[in-house]
Every structure is written in C-alpha cells, then in structure tokens.
Design an enzyme around this catalytic site. Sequence first.
Site: not given
Lengths: 198, 491
Positions: A76, A176, A178
């Site tokens: 990001c 993202h 994650e």
Amino acid sequence: MIAIIDYKAGNTGSVQNALNRLGVVSVITADPSKIKSSSGVIFPGQGRAGAAMNQLKNTGLDKLIPKLTQPFLGICLGMQLLAEVSDEDNVDCLNVISGECRKFPALLKTPQLGWNKVMFNKRSPLIRGIASGQYFYFLNSYYFDAEQMYVAGTASYGFDFPAVVAKDNFFAVQFHPEKSANPGEQLLKNFCEISKCL
Amino acid sequence: MFVIPAIDIKDGKCVRLFQGDFDKVTTYSNDPILVAKKFARLGAKLLHIIDLDGAKKGFPVSQQIILDIANRVSVPVQVGGGIRSYKSAKAYLCSGVERIILSTAVVKNRKLVKRLVAEFGDSRIVVAVDIKNGQFAIDGWTKSGGKSVVQSIALLKELSIKNVLVTDISKDGALGGPNFGLTQQFIDAGFQTMAAGGVSTLPDTIEFNKRGAYGVVVGKAVYENSMDITSAQAAVSYKNTLAKRLIPCLDVRGTKVVKGTNFTRLREVGDPVTLAKKYSDSGADELTFLDIAATLEERKTFREMVTNIAGAINIPFTVGGGITSLDDIRQLLQAGADKVSIGSAAVLQPGLIRQAAAYFGSQCIVVSVDAKRKGDSWVVYIKGGSEATNIDAVNFCVDMEDLGAGELLVNSLDRDGMNSGFDIELLRLITQAVNIPVIASSGGGSPEDFADVFQQTNVDAALGASIFHYQNVKPSSLKTYLASKNVAVRI
C-alpha cells in the site's frame, strides 16, 4: 527472520499477525542494523506520504531502503513510497522504481475501498500459485503510476492501475495481502519463501 | 471517457482550421454525413460538430447539414457555432441534437444561458471555453472575451454550467501536444470537462482519462490517421472491477455476540472469535463488531476480543460502539481493528472526526449514522437510536465527508431488525450526495433485499445480521445469488 519496518504509519501489527498465522518469525523494527541483517523486509503502511517520508528521513531509513539487497515487499503506502515522487503532499519519495503516485480522479469514490480483481501480466515468484483474476483487498486514494516495464499486475478502478510491481529484489503491492483472505496469504507465503523463511 | 471526433463544417464541407485561422483551411471531405457515419461505425459514442461559418457570423449557417447528421447517425451529437439566440438553441435541441455548445453567448448574454439551462437541463448545455494566451476568446477565436481562467470558472459556476469544453487555441490543430494543466483546472473545479486542442496521440488520450476528463475532442489526428478511434475509445472506456462487499455485523456485549430488535431485547448468538472465523472462511468480505457494552469491565473485555479477532482472521474488520475520544480510537486500532465506526460522538462532537481523520487517516474512520424518517426527510438519532436530533441525515453525511470520514455506515431505525428490506430511498439520497463509500445497514432479511439494494442504489457494501446468524445463509451462497443477479461480488 522477516523485518517489518516500523515508521509510525499504521498496520504493522496486522502484517505480523498474518506472518504468525504462517508460522514465520518476524520483528517490527526501525533499527537499521536489524533491518539490514534480516532475510526479508516488509514495508507496510497507511496514512499520508508526506508524514511517512518525514519519519523515514528522521530515522535515516530513506537512505537505507533503496540500498537493501534482500527480498523487499512494499504494501500500500509502502508501495507508493518506492516511487520517485507522490502527488500526495507533493513529496519526493525513495526513487526505487520509476514513476509517480497520483490521485484517483474525483469522479471515482475515494478511497477505493474493497476487493478488486488483480490481473497478472507477468510471471513473478511473488504471485506463484495465484490465478490471475483473484480478488485482493484495497484501500487507497492514490496509486503508483509506475513505469510499465516494472508492472506485474493491474486492477481496474475507472481505468487500469498498477497493483503489483517488481524490480530486482523489490516487490510491491497496492492491496493489503495481510487482509486479502487466501490469495493474500499465498502471496505472503511466496514472499517468505523467496526470503528463505519458509 | 469519450473519444469525440470533431467534424468542422465550412461551406458545407468537412474541414480543419489551423489554430482557428479562417485563412488556413484543410478540406478533408465534401460529405460531412459520410464522415459522421464512418466515425460512428468506428466506435465513437459522441460526435462533435462545429458550424464554422456560423461561429464567425453569429448565427447558424450549416444548420441543415448538421441536423441531417444528427438524425442519420446512430450516436448522439453535440453542436456548436453561432448559437447565440434562444431560437437557434431551441431549433437544435428540439430537432435531434443531444447537446449544444455555447461560447460567445455566455459572455454576452447570461440571461440566455440561464434560460437554456433552466429549460433544457444542465446536461444538454456545453460551454466552450476557448483560452488564448490565458484569456477566454470569443467570436470564432478572432476576439478576446477579456476573462481569465479563474474568472471564467466563477462565471460558469454562477450560470449553473456543468459541461465544459476546454480548448487552448494556441494548441489547436497543431499536433503539438495538449495543455493538461488548463484542463485540470476545470476538472478540479468540478466540471464535466472535455478537452480539445492538440490531442493527437493515444498516450495523451489515456492521460486525460487518468486526470478525470469526461472526453477528448480529436480532430486532425483522426483525419490524418495518427490516432485510431476504435482502439483509443477501447483504451479509455470506464472499467471498474471493484466488488460490492457483504459485511456480517456482530453486536458484542462483553464476551458474547448478541442480536436485538430496535436496539432492545437482546439475544445471545455465540462467541465472537469463533463466529468471526466462521464468517471469514465462508465468504464474508469484511466484518463489523459493535460493542454494546454496558459496563467498563465489558468494554475492557471487548478490546481483548479485538486483539484475538485480529490474530485469527485474514479479512478486514471494523469495530464501533461507545467511541468518544481519540484515545478510544487509538486503543482499538492498536488492538488490531482496521477501521473504527463512530456514532453518537460524530453528532455530538464533529470535531472528533476531523481530528481522527488527521491523526489516523480517513481510511480508518467510518461514521455510523442512525437515521429515521420524519415526513419527507430523515433525521439523525443518537445514543443507540433512543434520542432524536433535528439534524437532517443527508446533510449530516455530507458534513461528515467534508470533515474527513472515509466511509459511511447508514442505519435506518425504521428498518432495523424488521427484515423488511433496506431503506432504498434514503440510501439513494445519501449515495448521490457524497463521494465516499457507503455501507447499507438495517433491513436486509432476504437475499432479494440484498440484490435490491445493490441494483437500486450505488452503495458499496451491505451489512447483515440475522440473515447470517439465524437463517444460516452463508455469505458465500448469498454472493452466488447476487452474482446471478449481475451484482459484482468476490467469489
């Protein structure tokens, strides 16, 4: 050991949680020696480019990062800061990959928030085992308009914008991983494998 | 974005002028209708036709040819040149021309412009802003209107103009590259902006698209084949693959997920972490946890639970309930929440939203609005729906966007827990008023309700509780249904 760079720009904890789920040991740090000695570096981030660059300058990380030779993953804002410059706060960035960060035009809702389809246009060990056209979670108002030769994947928000870039040991994703369910987990797993942590 | 081929007509022929100079003419075709048909066939979705003789004389000269084109090609046309009276404007607008382009008339006859906008609507009136050496030029480019760019923008706003066509005359017809900065000034001022003058390559066209232009008018480049309309239009056509999100919402009290009707009469549903994992594994795009703690002890338990959830799931989640300070927000973000949702505090101390956005970034600040219908509008409620304010809900949403909210969660107190469908009317008004993502909440009781809200409004996400908790509808199966209704979802 993966070093997660801590430069007061949010979500380091989420990245560490994701690595924990993979069983990969990591440290959240701003210490140059720990970052240099790690086998892979993750550079996450959210917030504003100007404040983030100031923080990197204060800790000398702006000089260190471009010189790193181990596998490196920007996420990001961590992707955007690899650019030459950003329209956000009109700030000079790390100049690792040619291109500039630009704001999505006002006719689109900003931030772009949610799951967007990423199409891969190049092979890269980072995306091994992930089909083109999988959804990843995005949350951004700016995008890295990187030089085409470094773009490995794109998503469409009004138009195609770079979602994955790669240059030598530097990888970066606008989404993202994650927070991107199984495809994101696979991408992080690939990165840990490239870093020889798995 | 539209790639708009220009057809300039002089003495009944299709021509191009070099930098607007009537003495430097190139004739491309003797039959403008054939040219128009060819452009339409190549994939143009809008044509731009200028009556050059009309522009010079101050009244339409080639009107008949233009109306022939408008009525014989399959795509809409916009027409300019010499439209300076109500009669000439109406003659075009009532005879098959989609939009008229005004220029000189704006400077000379504001009353006329206002009348045309009022009568035909702002979407059918385009103002051509021709800039020569930083000044608004008029009379077919031979005189200067004596207005700077900033003055022109102010004047156009005053006249309620929405569409502009911006030309840097010194660039026109020269294939020397466009003036991006000039066009950007109008885009940033909020106009639907078409750029003209010197647009000659595909990369230029793509650049205008990235800048948010509505269209580019291309002339010489398409006549001399340096740009191909078909591929240019394909390259800049609007593409958006962002999926609509489904968000199971879990009300948490202490260590349990609960569900109530109209914010009262609570029932236990299960363990938050177990449910979070279950939903993230079965296709939820995001989760929302609302802390409805009644005691300090319960609030502390909630933060611990946030940490546990963050460790367990790999999709984003928002937490809300009882947030009144920057410190509350910091604690929840540090515990691992991706976003926080702020309700009553946003109403009672709007400054908190500004501060929170500046501190933590708009991306993690969601404002939760409780709205209830009152006559023809909706008012904001606070304190879990128990107390009415006199604040209009739609205005409130606009204010929150201005203060830095990154997303809005819109609850309808009339629909909460009723499973009677989302409040489509309210959600329409709000999504039209703001330019940040909006989550629909309250009333989603059946798959059809979710299809309705995505098909009938421009919301980005929909929140559901009982449909997931009690009816055992998996997010993944709800998505399969939505996909069958042509809603873009992540499957």
